[in-house]
Design a protein around this motif. Structure first.
Motif, PDB file in Angstrom:
ATOM      1  N   GLY A  64       0.823  -1.215   0.000  1.00  0.00           N
ATOM      2  CA  GLY A  64       0.000   0.000   0.000  1.00  0.00           C
ATOM      3  C   GLY A  64       0.850   1.255   0.000  1.00  0.00           C
ATOM      4  O   GLY A  64       0.619   2.183  -0.782  1.00  0.00           O
ATOM      5  N   LEU A  65       1.857   1.292   0.864  1.00  0.00           N
ATOM      6  CA  LEU A  65       2.747   2.456   0.906  1.00  0.00           C
ATOM      7  C   LEU A  65       3.538   2.583  -0.393  1.00  0.00           C
ATOM      8  O   LEU A  65       3.754   3.690  -0.888  1.00  0.00           O
ATOM      9  CB  LEU A  65       3.694   2.356   2.103  1.00  0.00           C
ATOM     10  CG  LEU A  65       3.034   2.465   3.480  1.00  0.00           C
ATOM     11  CD1 LEU A  65       4.057   2.226   4.578  1.00  0.00           C
ATOM     12  CD2 LEU A  65       2.327   3.799   3.657  1.00  0.00           C
ATOM     13  N   GLY A  66       3.943   1.456  -0.945  1.00  0.00           N
ATOM     14  CA  GLY A  66       4.702   1.467  -2.194  1.00  0.00           C
ATOM     15  C   GLY A  66       3.934   2.065  -3.356  1.00  0.00           C
ATOM     16  O   GLY A  66       4.528   2.652  -4.263  1.00  0.00           O
ATOM     17  N   LEU A  67       2.617   1.929  -3.331  1.00  0.00           N
ATOM     18  CA  LEU A  67       1.799   2.517  -4.399  1.00  0.00           C
ATOM     19  C   LEU A  67       1.862   4.042  -4.388  1.00  0.00           C
ATOM     20  O   LEU A  67       1.623   4.681  -5.415  1.00  0.00           O
ATOM     21  CB  LEU A  67       0.334   2.080  -4.262  1.00  0.00           C
ATOM     22  CG  LEU A  67       0.004   0.636  -4.565  1.00  0.00           C
ATOM     23  CD1 LEU A  67      -1.463   0.348  -4.233  1.00  0.00           C
ATOM     24  CD2 LEU A  67       0.301   0.299  -6.028  1.00  0.00           C
ATOM     25  N   LEU A  68       2.175   4.617  -3.238  1.00  0.00           N
ATOM     26  CA  LEU A  68       2.141   6.073  -3.099  1.00  0.00           C
ATOM     27  C   LEU A  68       3.443   6.755  -3.475  1.00  0.00           C
ATOM     28  O   LEU A  68       3.478   7.975  -3.634  1.00  0.00           O
ATOM     29  CB  LEU A  68       1.761   6.443  -1.659  1.00  0.00           C
ATOM     30  CG  LEU A  68       0.382   5.963  -1.222  1.00  0.00           C
ATOM     31  CD1 LEU A  68       0.151   6.317   0.241  1.00  0.00           C
ATOM     32  CD2 LEU A  68      -0.712   6.518  -2.109  1.00  0.00           C
ATOM     33  N   TRP A  69       4.519   5.997  -3.611  1.00  0.00           N
ATOM     34  CA  TRP A  69       5.809   6.581  -3.933  1.00  0.00           C
ATOM     35  C   TRP A  69       6.160   6.210  -5.358  1.00  0.00           C
ATOM     36  O   TRP A  69       6.329   5.035  -5.685  1.00  0.00           O
ATOM     37  CB  TRP A  69       6.859   6.089  -2.939  1.00  0.00           C
ATOM     38  CG  TRP A  69       8.152   6.819  -2.988  1.00  0.00           C
ATOM     39  CD1 TRP A  69       8.346   8.158  -3.150  1.00  0.00           C
ATOM     40  CD2 TRP A  69       9.450   6.234  -2.872  1.00  0.00           C
ATOM     41  NE1 TRP A  69       9.685   8.450  -3.134  1.00  0.00           N
ATOM     42  CE2 TRP A  69      10.391   7.283  -2.959  1.00  0.00           C
ATOM     43  CE3 TRP A  69       9.908   4.935  -2.697  1.00  0.00           C
ATOM     44  CZ2 TRP A  69      11.754   7.058  -2.894  1.00  0.00           C
ATOM     45  CZ3 TRP A  69      11.267   4.731  -2.619  1.00  0.00           C
ATOM     46  CH2 TRP A  69      12.175   5.784  -2.714  1.00  0.00           C
TER      47      TRP A  69
END
Length: 129
Positions: A64-69
């Motif tokens: 999930g966090l990886g999708l934002l960066w």
């Protein structure tokens, strides 16, 4: 400030959903329910059932966090798609056994449809510019 596109909005929603669901993998009552879903063949290979729940929680949070960066977005989308394929056996194992697994026991065909839709979404939000 840049205007958010529909894919940006979908990306944020998807990321938040995966992070929140990942966090639930560390709440003891939820962990017990999810651990019961892990097919016995996976116990101790290489993790206990609870270990699998924790590992999948970390994977969901990281994805999930990886999708934002932007530098990790594509890898996160692909990794989440692979993740969704890998966790499907636990979902299939629980399918239709509501008396044993409660809310986690989504019947097989709706769960398969939902899993395929989630795969399409993570690939879309991960690979879209």
């Amino acid at each position: 400030m840049a205007r958010m596109t529909p894919v940006d909005i979908a990306r944020w929603i998807t990321a938040i959903v995966f992070v929140v669901i990942g966090v639930t993998h560390f709440i003891p009552p939820v962990v017990r329910g999810m651990a019961a879903m892990v097919p016995a063949v996976f116990h101790g290979r290489p993790f206990s059932a609870v270990g699998w729940v924790w590992v999948t929680g970390v994977a969901e949070i990281a994805g999930g966090l990886g999708l934002l960066w932007e530098p990790t977005r594509a890898a996160a989308g692909i990794a989440l798609a692979v993740f969704l394929v890998c966790v499907f056996p636990a979902n299939a194992h629980a399918a239709g056994k509501r008396e044993k697994f409660g809310v986690f026991a989504v019947p097989f065909w709706p769960r398969l449809a939902m899993q395929l839709a989630l795969i399409a979404i993570v690939l879309w939000v991960g690979l879209a510019p």
